[in-house]
Design a protein around this motif. Structure first.
Motif, PDB file in Angstrom:
ATOM      1  N   ILE A  22      38.737  39.811  40.287  1.00 11.15           N
ATOM      2  CA  ILE A  22      39.510  40.372  41.386  1.00 11.15           C
ATOM      3  C   ILE A  22      39.679  41.862  41.129  1.00 11.15           C
ATOM      4  CG2 ILE A  22      41.773  40.423  42.544  1.00 11.15           C
ATOM      5  CD1 ILE A  22      40.285  37.929  43.232  1.00 11.15           C
ATOM      6  N   GLN A  23      39.420  42.666  42.149  1.00 15.49           N
ATOM      7  CA  GLN A  23      39.647  44.095  42.045  1.00 15.49           C
ATOM      8  C   GLN A  23      41.088  44.410  42.427  1.00 15.49           C
ATOM      9  OE1 GLN A  23      37.362  46.324  40.831  1.00 15.49           O
ATOM     10  NE2 GLN A  23      36.092  44.506  40.429  1.00 15.49           N
ATOM     11  N   LYS A  80      46.441  41.627  40.610  1.00 14.99           N
ATOM     12  CA  LYS A  80      46.071  40.212  40.640  1.00 14.99           C
ATOM     13  C   LYS A  80      47.161  39.385  39.979  1.00 14.99           C
ATOM     14  CE  LYS A  80      42.393  41.565  38.507  1.00 14.99           C
ATOM     15  NZ  LYS A  80      42.699  42.954  38.106  1.00 14.99           N
ATOM     16  N   THR A  81      47.144  38.088  40.263  1.00 10.61           N
ATOM     17  CA  THR A  81      48.093  37.156  39.659  1.00 10.61           C
ATOM     18  C   THR A  81      47.420  36.408  38.517  1.00 10.61           C
ATOM     19  OG1 THR A  81      49.364  36.843  41.706  1.00 10.61           O
ATOM     20  CG2 THR A  81      49.506  35.103  40.051  1.00 10.61           C
ATOM     21  N   HIS A  82      48.116  36.344  37.389  1.00  6.42           N
ATOM     22  CA  HIS A  82      47.677  35.533  36.254  1.00  6.42           C
ATOM     23  C   HIS A  82      48.730  34.441  36.039  1.00  6.42           C
ATOM     24  CE1 HIS A  82      44.398  38.218  35.176  1.00  6.42           C
ATOM     25  NE2 HIS A  82      45.235  39.245  35.276  1.00  6.42           N
ATOM     26  N   GLN A  90      45.311  30.258  46.389  1.00  3.37           N
ATOM     27  CA  GLN A  90      44.839  31.363  45.557  1.00  3.37           C
ATOM     28  C   GLN A  90      44.776  32.693  46.290  1.00  3.37           C
ATOM     29  OE1 GLN A  90      40.234  31.021  45.079  1.00  3.37           O
ATOM     30  NE2 GLN A  90      40.981  28.917  45.246  1.00  3.37           N
ATOM     31  N   ASP A  91      44.488  32.674  47.582  1.00  2.43           N
ATOM     32  CA  ASP A  91      44.364  33.920  48.345  1.00  2.43           C
ATOM     33  C   ASP A  91      45.604  34.225  49.186  1.00  2.43           C
ATOM     34  OD1 ASP A  91      41.767  34.584  47.440  1.00  2.43           O
ATOM     35  OD2 ASP A  91      40.922  33.096  48.806  1.00  2.43           O
ATOM     36  N   ALA A 148      49.632  38.698  45.137  1.00  2.00           N
ATOM     37  CA  ALA A 148      48.373  39.254  44.627  1.00  2.00           C
ATOM     38  C   ALA A 148      47.462  38.062  44.372  1.00  2.00           C
ATOM     39  CB  ALA A 148      48.600  40.053  43.346  1.00  2.00           C
ATOM     40  N   PRO A 149      46.199  38.147  44.752  1.00  2.00           N
ATOM     41  CA  PRO A 149      45.320  36.973  44.644  1.00  2.00           C
ATOM     42  C   PRO A 149      45.239  36.442  43.212  1.00  2.00           C
ATOM     43  CG  PRO A 149      44.063  38.972  45.089  1.00  2.00           C
ATOM     44  CD  PRO A 149      45.489  39.319  45.285  1.00  2.00           C
ATOM     45  N   ALA A 169      43.810  35.370  39.928  1.00  2.48           N
ATOM     46  CA  ALA A 169      42.615  35.698  39.159  1.00  2.48           C
ATOM     47  C   ALA A 169      42.352  34.663  38.078  1.00  2.48           C
ATOM     48  CB  ALA A 169      42.746  37.086  38.535  1.00  2.48           C
ATOM     49  N   THR A 170      43.417  34.256  37.357  1.00  2.00           N
ATOM     50  CA  THR A 170      43.239  33.271  36.285  1.00  2.00           C
ATOM     51  C   THR A 170      44.365  32.255  36.314  1.00  2.00           C
ATOM     52  OG1 THR A 170      44.482  34.537  34.627  1.00  2.00           O
ATOM     53  CG2 THR A 170      42.120  34.975  34.799  1.00  2.00           C
ATOM     54  N   ASN A 224      49.885  44.062  38.216  1.00  3.25           N
ATOM     55  CA  ASN A 224      49.638  42.633  38.093  1.00  3.25           C
ATOM     56  C   ASN A 224      50.929  41.829  38.255  1.00  3.25           C
ATOM     57  OD1 ASN A 224      46.912  42.911  37.729  1.00  3.25           O
ATOM     58  ND2 ASN A 224      46.960  42.647  35.508  1.00  3.25           N
TER      59      ASN A 224
END
Length: 387
Positions: free
Chosen positions: A9-10, A13-15, A61-62, A66-67, A69-70, A117
């Motif tokens: 993801i650019q 992002k969410t972890h 997830q989307d 924030a989308p 990522a992991t 993030n």
């Protein structure tokens, strides 16, 4: 073990890190170190609750702020296979102290690696309150005589994330008890640390939410997902997921969003509206261990309806009236929802979200009594004045 979910993801992002502890093999008769820890029951519902949360994260997830990522997952799953949640993902490693230490540090490093993030953390299992902080016990509880109380200090995790200047938000959820255990409270147990030691002198930011299923001295409970079902999950988890899936949404500049502050206020009403089959014999008292200043959105849900609770004023007239939800001040069809007279209880229903007004109408014969409302948030207390 590789991540359960991983994609490039650019930008922000969410972890996510999910832990479910349903198995405590060293806390059984004839096992482990301390006699007082040999009667800890397994919790299949804790393992299944973690799986349910994983599915929600992947399915949304989307739609997260924030989308995603992991997603890293550790689940200690008991062998009991009766009445269990069917899960096609995995396999995953167990929630031992060694795995939590190693994988938790990897998750933490991913979260703080780039500015903007978002951290998402969820856990379920047996827990307690230690020095007024919520904790979660890990699978190897009672295994090591040097540290029999293997656990995560969730309050300290939240405190550490508040010290991270690069993290835009952190959403933490704990579906575990908050009871006091005297031997644990008075002992010198070492928590499982997988994050930087928070400096007491560095500035804290109010961008972290930690919602817990039970406050200090209280218990959390499991419950079936619907009446007549055999599937059990944590009650707190089910209410949280109901809210995150749209039932706790509000209109924002960015669309329909669910914030941690709104979710907290909605949990008890959501339990009353959607999970009345649990009964009232066991308390449901979620609480905020850490609360952010701003209503930071967690998710922007899609394809949902908002809960609506309608009552007559005075309440004892409820059974005398038919009810309709309509786009116009007129009880004749077409309408969105309706209920016939005869039921003395409140009308629990749902309506599509929108910024245009709707009418809740009580109908008796040729007379009708409207209440104008705007479905831009959950409405748990709508009163229609009637004779």
């Amino acid at each position: 073990m590789t991540l359960l979910f991983d994609r490039p993801i650019q930008g922000p992002k969410t972890h996510a890190f999910v832990i479910g502890v349903g198995k405590y093999p060293y806390a059984k008769a004839g096992m482990g170190v301390q006699e007082n820890l040999r009667r800890v029951p397994d919790l299949p519902s804790a393992a299944d609750s973690a799986k349910l949360m994983c599915d929600w994260l992947v399915n949304n997830q989307d739609r997260l702020s924030a989308p995603l990522a992991t997603l890293d997952v550790l689940i200690s799953d008991p062998t009991d296979s009766n009445h269990r949640y069917s899960w096609a993902r995995g396999p995953v490693d167990t929630a031992t102290e060694a795995n939590v230490s190693a994988r938790g540090l990897q998750w933490y490093d991913r979260v703080v690696a780039e500015p903007g993030n978002i951290a998402f953390f969820y856990c379920c299992g047996h827990g307690a309150s230690h020095l007024q902080q919520p904790v979660l016990f890990l699978e190897d509880l009672n295994q090591n005589r040097v540290n029999v109380w293997t656990h995560i200090n969730l309050g300290l995790l939240a405190f550490a994330l508040r010290k991270c200047q690069s993290v835009s938000a952190a959403f933490l959820f704990s579906d575990a008890c908050g009871q006091y255990v005297p031997e644990f409270e008075l002992g010198k147990a070492q928590d499982c640390r997988f994050f930087d030691e928070p400096s007491v002198f560095s500035a804290s930011r109010n961008q972290v939410s930690l919602l817990c299923a039970a406050a200090e001295g209280q218990l959390a409970y499991e419950g079936v997902d619907k009446e007549g079902s055999d599937l059990k999950f944590g009650r707190f988890t089910q209410a949280v997921l109901k809210g995150l899936s749209g039932s706790s949404a509000r209109w924002t500049r960015s669309g329909w969003g669910v914030s941690c502050r709104d979710l907290l206020g909605d949990l008890k009403p959501l339990r009353r509206v959607f999970f009345s089959h649990w009964g009232d014999n066991e308390p449901f008292e979620p609480y905020p261990a850490v609360t952010p200043t701003d209503p930071i959105p967690i998710v922007f849900p899609d394809g949902f309806e908002l809960p609506l609770v309608v009552m007559t004023d005075p309440p004892d007239r409820m059974s005398h009236y038919n009810f309709v939800i309509s786009q116009k001040n007129d009880p004749t069809p077409p309408w969105l929802k309706n209920r016939d007279a005869g039921d003395p209880s409140a009308w629990y229903t749902t309506v599509p979200p929108g910024r245009d007004a709707l009418y809740a109408i009580a109908v008796k014969g040729t007379d009708h009594y409207p209440l104008l409302f705007q479905p831009k948030e959950p409405l748990f207390d709508q009163w229609v004045s009637v004779p």
